[in-house]
Every structure is written in structure tokens, then in C-alpha cells.
Motif scaffolding. Structure first.
Motif, PDB file in Angstrom:
ATOM      1  N   VAL A  53     -38.694 -47.434  62.595  1.00 10.00           N
ATOM      2  CA  VAL A  53     -37.317 -47.824  62.786  1.00 10.00           C
ATOM      3  C   VAL A  53     -37.382 -48.988  63.757  1.00 10.00           C
ATOM      4  O   VAL A  53     -36.658 -49.892  63.799  1.00 10.00           O
ATOM      5  CB  VAL A  53     -36.709 -46.537  63.571  1.00 10.00           C
ATOM      6  CG1 VAL A  53     -35.524 -47.125  64.207  1.00 10.00           C
ATOM      7  CG2 VAL A  53     -36.305 -45.443  62.403  1.00 10.00           C
ATOM      8  N   LEU A  54     -38.313 -48.894  64.990  1.00  8.28           N
ATOM      9  CA  LEU A  54     -38.343 -50.354  65.592  1.00  8.28           C
ATOM     10  C   LEU A  54     -38.838 -51.297  64.925  1.00  8.28           C
ATOM     11  O   LEU A  54     -38.450 -52.395  65.218  1.00  8.28           O
ATOM     12  CB  LEU A  54     -39.275 -49.796  66.923  1.00  8.28           C
ATOM     13  CG  LEU A  54     -39.006 -49.094  68.095  1.00  8.28           C
ATOM     14  CD1 LEU A  54     -40.047 -48.786  68.931  1.00  8.28           C
ATOM     15  CD2 LEU A  54     -37.723 -49.696  68.930  1.00  8.28           C
ATOM     16  N   LEU A  55     -39.633 -51.278  64.036  1.00  7.52           N
ATOM     17  CA  LEU A  55     -40.168 -52.467  63.057  1.00  7.52           C
ATOM     18  C   LEU A  55     -38.788 -53.082  62.457  1.00  7.52           C
ATOM     19  O   LEU A  55     -38.754 -54.253  62.078  1.00  7.52           O
ATOM     20  CB  LEU A  55     -41.362 -52.207  62.342  1.00  7.52           C
ATOM     21  CG  LEU A  55     -42.888 -51.820  62.941  1.00  7.52           C
ATOM     22  CD1 LEU A  55     -43.709 -51.245  61.985  1.00  7.52           C
ATOM     23  CD2 LEU A  55     -43.267 -53.204  63.372  1.00  7.52           C
ATOM     24  N   VAL A  56     -38.002 -52.046  61.813  1.00  5.64           N
ATOM     25  CA  VAL A  56     -37.055 -52.333  61.234  1.00  5.64           C
ATOM     26  C   VAL A  56     -36.204 -53.333  61.951  1.00  5.64           C
ATOM     27  O   VAL A  56     -35.571 -54.237  61.730  1.00  5.64           O
ATOM     28  CB  VAL A  56     -36.272 -51.433  60.246  1.00  5.64           C
ATOM     29  CG1 VAL A  56     -35.013 -51.779  59.878  1.00  5.64           C
ATOM     30  CG2 VAL A  56     -37.200 -50.831  59.262  1.00  5.64           C
ATOM     31  N   ARG A  57     -36.004 -52.754  62.961  1.00  7.81           N
ATOM     32  CA  ARG A  57     -34.757 -53.273  64.131  1.00  7.81           C
ATOM     33  C   ARG A  57     -35.440 -54.725  64.466  1.00  7.81           C
ATOM     34  O   ARG A  57     -34.765 -55.789  64.519  1.00  7.81           O
ATOM     35  CB  ARG A  57     -34.720 -52.482  65.380  1.00  7.81           C
ATOM     36  CG  ARG A  57     -33.899 -53.165  66.270  1.00  7.81           C
ATOM     37  CD  ARG A  57     -33.921 -52.150  67.616  1.00  7.81           C
ATOM     38  NE  ARG A  57     -33.301 -52.706  68.748  1.00  7.81           N
ATOM     39  CZ  ARG A  57     -33.834 -53.397  69.753  1.00  7.81           C
ATOM     40  NH1 ARG A  57     -35.074 -53.365  69.796  1.00  7.81           N
ATOM     41  NH2 ARG A  57     -33.203 -53.959  70.676  1.00  7.81           N
ATOM     42  N   ASP A  58     -36.717 -54.947  64.691  1.00 12.94           N
ATOM     43  CA  ASP A  58     -37.237 -56.067  65.023  1.00 12.94           C
ATOM     44  C   ASP A  58     -37.112 -56.977  63.741  1.00 12.94           C
ATOM     45  O   ASP A  58     -36.839 -58.217  64.084  1.00 12.94           O
ATOM     46  CB  ASP A  58     -38.734 -55.947  65.523  1.00 12.94           C
ATOM     47  CG  ASP A  58     -39.255 -56.902  66.349  1.00 12.94           C
ATOM     48  OD1 ASP A  58     -38.614 -57.342  67.248  1.00 12.94           O
ATOM     49  OD2 ASP A  58     -40.434 -57.641  66.040  1.00 12.94           O
ATOM     50  N   ALA A  59     -37.453 -56.650  62.726  1.00 11.46           N
ATOM     51  CA  ALA A  59     -37.309 -57.696  61.538  1.00 11.46           C
ATOM     52  C   ALA A  59     -35.982 -58.001  61.148  1.00 11.46           C
ATOM     53  O   ALA A  59     -35.784 -59.243  60.955  1.00 11.46           O
ATOM     54  CB  ALA A  59     -37.768 -56.965  60.098  1.00 11.46           C
ATOM     55  N   VAL A  60     -34.919 -57.293  61.248  1.00 12.50           N
ATOM     56  CA  VAL A  60     -33.364 -57.747  61.245  1.00 12.50           C
ATOM     57  C   VAL A  60     -33.124 -58.534  62.368  1.00 12.50           C
ATOM     58  O   VAL A  60     -32.773 -59.557  62.093  1.00 12.50           O
ATOM     59  CB  VAL A  60     -32.605 -56.359  61.370  1.00 12.50           C
ATOM     60  CG1 VAL A  60     -31.228 -56.701  61.540  1.00 12.50           C
ATOM     61  CG2 VAL A  60     -32.716 -55.503  60.279  1.00 12.50           C
ATOM     62  N   HIS A  61     -33.591 -58.398  63.596  1.00 13.72           N
ATOM     63  CA  HIS A  61     -33.324 -59.313  64.911  1.00 13.72           C
ATOM     64  C   HIS A  61     -34.032 -60.634  64.339  1.00 13.72           C
ATOM     65  O   HIS A  61     -33.377 -61.675  64.806  1.00 13.72           O
ATOM     66  CB  HIS A  61     -33.656 -58.812  66.030  1.00 13.72           C
ATOM     67  CG  HIS A  61     -33.267 -59.440  67.224  1.00 13.72           C
ATOM     68  ND1 HIS A  61     -33.888 -60.355  67.896  1.00 13.72           N
ATOM     69  CD2 HIS A  61     -32.066 -59.213  67.933  1.00 13.72           C
ATOM     70  CE1 HIS A  61     -33.098 -60.954  68.655  1.00 13.72           C
ATOM     71  NE2 HIS A  61     -32.223 -60.159  69.023  1.00 13.72           N
ATOM     72  N   ILE A  62     -35.126 -60.601  63.914  1.00 21.28           N
ATOM     73  CA  ILE A  62     -36.003 -61.818  63.522  1.00 21.28           C
ATOM     74  C   ILE A  62     -35.291 -62.645  62.617  1.00 21.28           C
ATOM     75  O   ILE A  62     -34.901 -63.697  62.569  1.00 21.28           O
ATOM     76  CB  ILE A  62     -37.309 -61.615  63.349  1.00 21.28           C
ATOM     77  CG1 ILE A  62     -38.179 -61.236  64.330  1.00 21.28           C
ATOM     78  CG2 ILE A  62     -38.037 -62.935  62.775  1.00 21.28           C
ATOM     79  CD1 ILE A  62     -39.550 -60.609  63.957  1.00 21.28           C
ATOM     80  N   LYS A  63     -34.790 -61.858  61.557  1.00 26.13           N
ATOM     81  CA  LYS A  63     -33.982 -62.736  60.445  1.00 26.13           C
ATOM     82  C   LYS A  63     -32.758 -63.328  60.896  1.00 26.13           C
ATOM     83  O   LYS A  63     -32.332 -64.438  60.550  1.00 26.13           O
ATOM     84  CB  LYS A  63     -33.779 -61.723  59.318  1.00 26.13           C
ATOM     85  CG  LYS A  63     -34.883 -61.454  58.317  1.00 26.13           C
ATOM     86  CD  LYS A  63     -34.392 -60.842  57.230  1.00 26.13           C
ATOM     87  CE  LYS A  63     -35.958 -60.502  56.311  1.00 26.13           C
ATOM     88  NZ  LYS A  63     -35.513 -60.607  54.948  1.00 26.13           N
ATOM     89  N   LYS A  64     -32.039 -62.587  61.932  1.00 29.48           N
ATOM     90  CA  LYS A  64     -30.914 -63.087  62.449  1.00 29.48           C
ATOM     91  C   LYS A  64     -30.868 -64.155  63.399  1.00 29.48           C
ATOM     92  O   LYS A  64     -30.175 -65.189  63.168  1.00 29.48           O
ATOM     93  CB  LYS A  64     -30.082 -62.061  62.977  1.00 29.48           C
ATOM     94  CG  LYS A  64     -29.146 -60.970  62.187  1.00 29.48           C
ATOM     95  CD  LYS A  64     -28.569 -60.009  63.075  1.00 29.48           C
ATOM     96  CE  LYS A  64     -27.730 -58.862  61.911  1.00 29.48           C
ATOM     97  NZ  LYS A  64     -27.019 -57.899  62.851  1.00 29.48           N
ATOM     98  N   THR A  65     -31.819 -63.952  64.312  1.00 28.21           N
ATOM     99  CA  THR A  65     -32.058 -65.030  65.345  1.00 28.21           C
ATOM    100  C   THR A  65     -33.326 -65.968  65.238  1.00 28.21           C
ATOM    101  O   THR A  65     -33.412 -66.744  66.243  1.00 28.21           O
ATOM    102  CB  THR A  65     -32.030 -64.189  66.651  1.00 28.21           C
ATOM    103  OG1 THR A  65     -33.260 -63.453  66.870  1.00 28.21           O
ATOM    104  CG2 THR A  65     -30.901 -63.325  66.985  1.00 28.21           C
ATOM    105  N   GLY A  66     -34.356 -65.382  64.624  1.00 27.72           N
ATOM    106  CA  GLY A  66     -35.532 -66.183  64.582  1.00 27.72           C
ATOM    107  C   GLY A  66     -36.411 -65.762  65.785  1.00 27.72           C
ATOM    108  O   GLY A  66     -37.465 -66.454  65.658  1.00 27.72           O
TER     109      GLY A  66
END
Length: 95
Positions: A53-66
Motif C-alpha cells: 500500500v505504501l508503494l502504491v501511494r508513493d507511485a501515485v504521488h510520483i505520477k502526480k507531482t514528480g
């Protein structure tokens, strides 16, 4: 004029692949732990699922903000913590 080096950012696609590789067995461990009433399976499944779940959260945040949501050093410590809990679950399961 020199270009500034780009900061290293984890790959969101790699994070999603690793999350799937951890999350699916985590869910299966939790399910089998509930069905067979084995606390070791539940503990190890929860550890894998939390990190997924932490990895998914991190991936989504990277896609949104870089940039990652959690710094890499902190993510590494969380990963080692989840690994420790996972290994405790395995120890309970096999003892």
C-alpha cells in the motif's frame, strides 16, 4: 550555462510492479491465515500488504507531482520494518 542535475526519483511503474508482487501474496496469506486460524500467516500477510500500500501511494504521488511522497531513506527504514514483521510472522508460522 550548466544544466542542473535532475534529482533521482524512483520509478512509479517499478513501484506498482513490486506492490503487486507483495500485495497479492499478502492478501492470500491473510485469507489463508483467517481460514486456517494461523496468526503467523496473518502477520506476514499484513506486513507485505502494508508495504504494498505504501508503494502504491508513493507511485501515485510520483505520477502526480514528480517527487516521492516519502523520502527514500524513510521508505527504506519502513521497508526494513515491514521485513522484520514479515520474518516474525514466518517464525511464528513455522514454530
Amino acid at each position: 550555462m550548466q544544466e542542473q542535475p535532475r534529482p533521482r526519483v524512483p520509478s512509479p511503474n517499478a513501484n506498482l510492479v513490486i506492490a503487486a508482487l507483495l500485495g497479492i501474496p499478502g492478501i492470500l496469506n491473510i485469507y489463508s491465515g483467517i481460514v486456517r486460524q494461523l496468526p503467523g500467516d496473518i502477520i506476514s500477510g499484513l506486513a507485505a500488504l502494508v508495504y504494498a500500500v505504501l508503494l502504491v501511494r508513493d507511485a501515485v504521488h510520483i505520477k502526480k507531482t514528480g517527487v516521492p511522497a516519502i523520502p527514500q531513506a524513510k521508505m527504506l527504514l519502513i521497508g526494513f520494518g515491514c521485513l522484520a514483521v514479515y520474518l516474525i510472522g514466518i517464525l511464528i508460522k513455522h514454530s
